[in-house]
Scaffold this active site. Sequence first.
Site, PDB file in Angstrom:
ATOM      1  N   GLU A 115      25.800  45.191  35.685  1.00 24.76           N
ATOM      2  CA  GLU A 115      26.500  44.877  34.434  1.00 24.76           C
ATOM      3  C   GLU A 115      26.370  43.242  34.439  1.00 24.76           C
ATOM      4  O   GLU A 115      26.629  42.515  35.290  1.00 24.76           O
ATOM      5  CB  GLU A 115      28.028  45.256  34.641  1.00 24.76           C
ATOM      6  CG  GLU A 115      28.940  44.589  33.060  1.00 24.76           C
ATOM      7  CD  GLU A 115      28.505  45.600  31.965  1.00 24.76           C
ATOM      8  OE1 GLU A 115      28.801  45.234  30.964  1.00 24.76           O
ATOM      9  OE2 GLU A 115      28.142  46.945  32.088  1.00 24.76           O
ATOM     10  N   SER A 170      24.098  36.545  35.048  1.00 28.32           N
ATOM     11  CA  SER A 170      23.485  36.606  36.200  1.00 28.32           C
ATOM     12  C   SER A 170      24.134  36.423  37.735  1.00 28.32           C
ATOM     13  O   SER A 170      23.359  35.733  38.405  1.00 28.32           O
ATOM     14  CB  SER A 170      22.631  35.213  36.132  1.00 28.32           C
ATOM     15  OG  SER A 170      21.917  35.338  34.717  1.00 28.32           O
ATOM     16  N   ARG A 171      25.134  37.049  37.850  1.00 29.71           N
ATOM     17  CA  ARG A 171      26.054  36.782  38.974  1.00 29.71           C
ATOM     18  C   ARG A 171      26.234  35.544  39.406  1.00 29.71           C
ATOM     19  O   ARG A 171      26.714  35.413  40.943  1.00 29.71           O
ATOM     20  CB  ARG A 171      24.928  37.676  40.288  1.00 29.71           C
ATOM     21  CG  ARG A 171      24.566  39.069  39.742  1.00 29.71           C
ATOM     22  CD  ARG A 171      25.819  39.819  39.720  1.00 29.71           C
ATOM     23  NE  ARG A 171      25.650  41.402  39.820  1.00 29.71           N
ATOM     24  CZ  ARG A 171      25.706  41.846  38.606  1.00 29.71           C
ATOM     25  NH1 ARG A 171      26.199  41.285  37.436  1.00 29.71           N
ATOM     26  NH2 ARG A 171      25.645  43.484  38.801  1.00 29.71           N
ATOM     27  N   LEU A 172      26.253  34.687  38.714  1.00 29.70           N
ATOM     28  CA  LEU A 172      26.713  33.206  39.104  1.00 29.70           C
ATOM     29  C   LEU A 172      28.408  33.289  38.540  1.00 29.70           C
ATOM     30  O   LEU A 172      28.920  32.454  37.736  1.00 29.70           O
ATOM     31  CB  LEU A 172      26.030  32.153  38.319  1.00 29.70           C
ATOM     32  CG  LEU A 172      24.575  32.156  38.718  1.00 29.70           C
ATOM     33  CD1 LEU A 172      23.945  31.070  37.713  1.00 29.70           C
ATOM     34  CD2 LEU A 172      24.638  31.904  39.993  1.00 29.70           C
TER      35      LEU A 172
END
Length: 540
Positions: free
Chosen positions: A332, A514-516
Amino acid sequence: MLLQPLLRRSKSMKCILFAQLSLFSPPNFNSPNQIPNPHRLPHFTSGFWSSNSRINPRGYCSRSYTGVKSMASAKIVSDPESISYLNQREAAEIDEILMGPLGFSVDQLMELAGLSVATSIAEVYKPAEHNRVLAICGPGNNGGDGLVAARHLHHFGYKPFICYPKRTDKALYSGLVTQLESLSIPFLSVEDLPADLSASFDIVVDAIFGFSFHGSPRPPFDDLIQRLVALENPSQKNEKSPVVVSVDIPSGWHVEEGDLSGNGIKPDMLVSLTAPKLCAKRFSGSHHFLGGRFVPPSIAEKFKLELPAYPGTSMCVRIGKPPRVDISALRENYISPEFSEDQAEADPFAQFQKWFDDAMAADLKEPNAMALSTTGKDGKPSSRMVLLKGFDRDGFVWYTNYESQKARQISENPQAALLFHWDALNRQVRVEGSVQKVPDEESEQYFHSRPRGSQIGAIVSKQSTVVPGRRYLYQQQEELEALYSDGSLIPKPKHWGGYRLKPELFEFWQGQPSRLHDRLCYSPEGSDGKTVWKIVRLSP
């Protein structure tokens, strides 16, 4: 003062339920003159009415007015091979009964059919990744279903576009167009559509023809159907092709034989309405859903319908198993506001209260649910979900059995961790600290604030011990209910009470693209005898 967060239900949800139930109050036919004559209703070539003026309201979905039962007296089955499939004559006959003696109106059925389609789409294709929806709507009631579905999809967070080439001046359809225009949903002419739909849309809703359509499609629908067929082989420059969702039957298919030429639309999703039509047996796409959550007992018995049960309050139900997916590919991409240091409260308790209030306002199910992780002297951790029943500056409180596994581990190692996960908000909170029992009078007060059934349940449950079966628990419950049937005070068991975790660390996590992700961690530092919380940002 110990806070007692109370879960609340949305008033708007109650209003929606009441409105839906009121649609289906059983008609009161005191005389034959009150039964509408189906042959006096308007004539359409597709959709709810067939070309021979018989009524074909091809799809409806709602709760039964009997309340909780999901399928009236229809036999409930889970095996897709056992589900009932209707031929064209049976589908038309069912609709004739619905629109005749059972008193349904076309706008009721169209509204519920469109809602079924929208909820089926939302079940599989999330707006974060499939946002742009093109609904291609035909001239009849199948097209009307598409218009209604587009309206619901707009409210679900999608960005719909409408292609509606052959409009009718009937009030029902004009009203739907007005509703969509009031939401600033764009209407595109056939000429406005790109020749290749792949680059412009993520989902294409095929709401062109229903099961009553006969003959070959005429312009402009023949060309539109071919554009949907072409989506099977998208141009090499595009990474992916839009998914095609067909309403009741794929347009151009024979109602009973399916895709006779082999060159027709091959939708990714089919949303059957009322009951699947025979052509659905030849559907080979990934997702087959049923909508039409109102099967009156008389119809279920007359046609020996065997249909799947609708889960909970859902307006759609999947037929068959979902396709297998590569678990490693599931991901996600979170879209959230930034959570920066200057936005964070200096006090983690105030920050938790703020986020908890947001979870309550979002009407999440059990926002006070938290994972409790404990470890005994053997070093083996275990986790389970418990419910937060209060928090203040002294800590986070929950109640349980003092003889359970978690209690034994806490007695051996009074350190634990809590995790709150609020998925709809892309948030989670970790809390770690030492644990101790709450004072007995506090447990006593909370115990007697619970419903009497829960009080009896706490006595019956010797948590984490082996029992011979569920019937054993029922017997214990029945005996205690009889013992306290006079309304006398139920004594709190000595082995039952509360724990309080005193926080020594907080971490607030906000999902980001973006998983940041944002991770702000609070840890206490002493200053002049006062606790000051230091905030640091952790790498995602």
